[in-house]
Design an enzyme around this catalytic site. Structure first.
Site, mmCIF file in Angstrom:
data_model
loop_
_atom_site.group_PDB
_atom_site.id
_atom_site.type_symbol
_atom_site.label_atom_id
_atom_site.label_comp_id
_atom_site.label_asym_id
_atom_site.label_seq_id
_atom_site.Cartn_x
_atom_site.Cartn_y
_atom_site.Cartn_z
ATOM 1 N N PRO A 2 0.765 -1.239 -0.021
ATOM 2 C CA PRO A 2 -0.101 -0.058 -0.081
ATOM 3 C C PRO A 2 0.776 1.322 0.044
ATOM 4 O O PRO A 2 1.690 1.379 1.034
ATOM 5 C CB PRO A 2 -0.777 -0.016 1.400
ATOM 6 N N GLU A 3 0.457 2.337 -0.725
ATOM 7 C CA GLU A 3 1.248 3.404 -0.681
ATOM 8 C C GLU A 3 0.431 4.610 0.052
ATOM 9 O O GLU A 3 -0.766 4.213 0.821
ATOM 10 C CB GLU A 3 1.119 4.229 -2.156
ATOM 11 N N ARG A 127 0.098 -12.630 4.607
ATOM 12 C CA ARG A 127 1.411 -12.971 4.443
ATOM 13 C C ARG A 127 2.225 -12.774 5.621
ATOM 14 O O ARG A 127 3.335 -13.180 5.554
ATOM 15 C CB ARG A 127 1.689 -12.248 3.110
#
Length: 297
Positions: A2-3, A127
């Site tokens: 994510p940015e 993850r």
């Protein structure tokens, strides 16, 4: 990963659910994520009230009364799910759909509002590339993950003058300079591509060419600073750059991805007025760069 706009969207979604609530219990369902969980995490936070939910670059910061601060990074697949009664909301808009499987629920915040209302906020991460850290408000700026981060690309702090100081004397390609987190914090690959297109600047151009010999910003430098701020603001307003339709907590959809001018548009015509040149994809430092070779100079 994510940015900044995605992380800011998460922060805004968590803010009304967490600020002012007391953390009655912090449920830790495993001992580690990407790194081991901080020692004494539950003991440091349980019984404390969350005074604010902030953000620094791509890190969320949860501030508690008494001075403790929980730092959270979402990694590749992390998300927060708000459960209030029968409703379950996952604030944020992401490239990949976020998991809701309980087997990936690793941290659960059991919250109590001032009026006695209870809710849960759950951190889910298939993850487990995300992580959390514990610090204090008075030492937060020197935290191992936050120290050395550059200027935020939001608000009016980033202007042509400040950008000129960052770029002066740098022979690196402009895109590489903009991705340097020591200069501008949280600015990622997608939005660098978009900002450079808006400013009509080539990602291959040497960064120092936007600064005069006297160290002053050129008109192109002012244009780039404006483009960076504008593209980040537009993405935050749209809820981030998710490539999937995502329903936010207020029912609106994040559609900034439909406004991409260059990112992911290899071979498609440039969207600048009067330009129909095909968008080109190159690789810089292992990352895809999309730009228009005709009007980005």
């Amino acid at each position: 990963m994510p940015e900044l706009p995605e992380v800011e969207t998460v922060r805004r979604g968590l803010q009304p659910a967490m600020e002012g609530a007391r953390l009655a219990r912090l449920e830790l369902r495993r001992a580690d994520l990407r790194f081991p969980l901080p020692h004494g995490l539950s003991e440091a936070l349980e019984g404390r009230t969350i005074t604010s939910v902030g953000r620094r670059a791509k890190y969320l910061t949860m501030h508690f009364d008494g001075g403790a601060v929980l730092i959270s990074h979402l990694g590749m697949s992390g998300s927060y799910r708000i459960e209030d009664g029968q409703d379950a909301l996952t604030p944020g808009a992401f490239h990949h759909e976020r998991s809701k499987l309980s087997t990936h629920d690793h941290i659960v915040f059991h919250l109590v509002d001032r009026d006695g209302t209870t809710r849960r906020v759950t951190y889910n991460d298939p993850r487990r590339f995300g992580f959390v850290d514990l610090d204090r408000a008075e030492t937060l700026a020197e935290n191992q993950y936050l120290r050395g981060l550059g200027l935020e690309p939001t608000g009016n702090a980033l202007d042509g003058d400040r950008l000129a100081v960052m770029l002066a004397g740098k022979a690196a390609p402009l895109k590489a300079a903009l991705l340097d987190q020591r200069l501008i914090a949280g600015l990622g690959n997608i939005y660098v591509c978009e900002a450079l297109w808006r400013a009509r600047l080539s990602p291959r151009r040497k960064a120092r060419t936007l600064v005069t010999r006297a160290g002053r910003p050129t008109p192109r430098c002012h244009s780039l600073a404006d483009a960076v701020r504008d593209v980040i603001a537009d993405a935050i307003a749209a809820g981030g750059s998710s490539l999937r339709d995502y329903v936010h907590t207020d029912g609106s959809l994040g559609y900034f991805q439909h406004s991409f001018a260059v990112y992911g548009r290899e071979g498609e015509p440039c969207r600048h007025d009067g330009c129909t040149a095909p968008i080109r994809r190159i690789v810089q430092s292992g990352r895809s760069t999309f730009y228009c070779p005709a009007c980005q100079r």
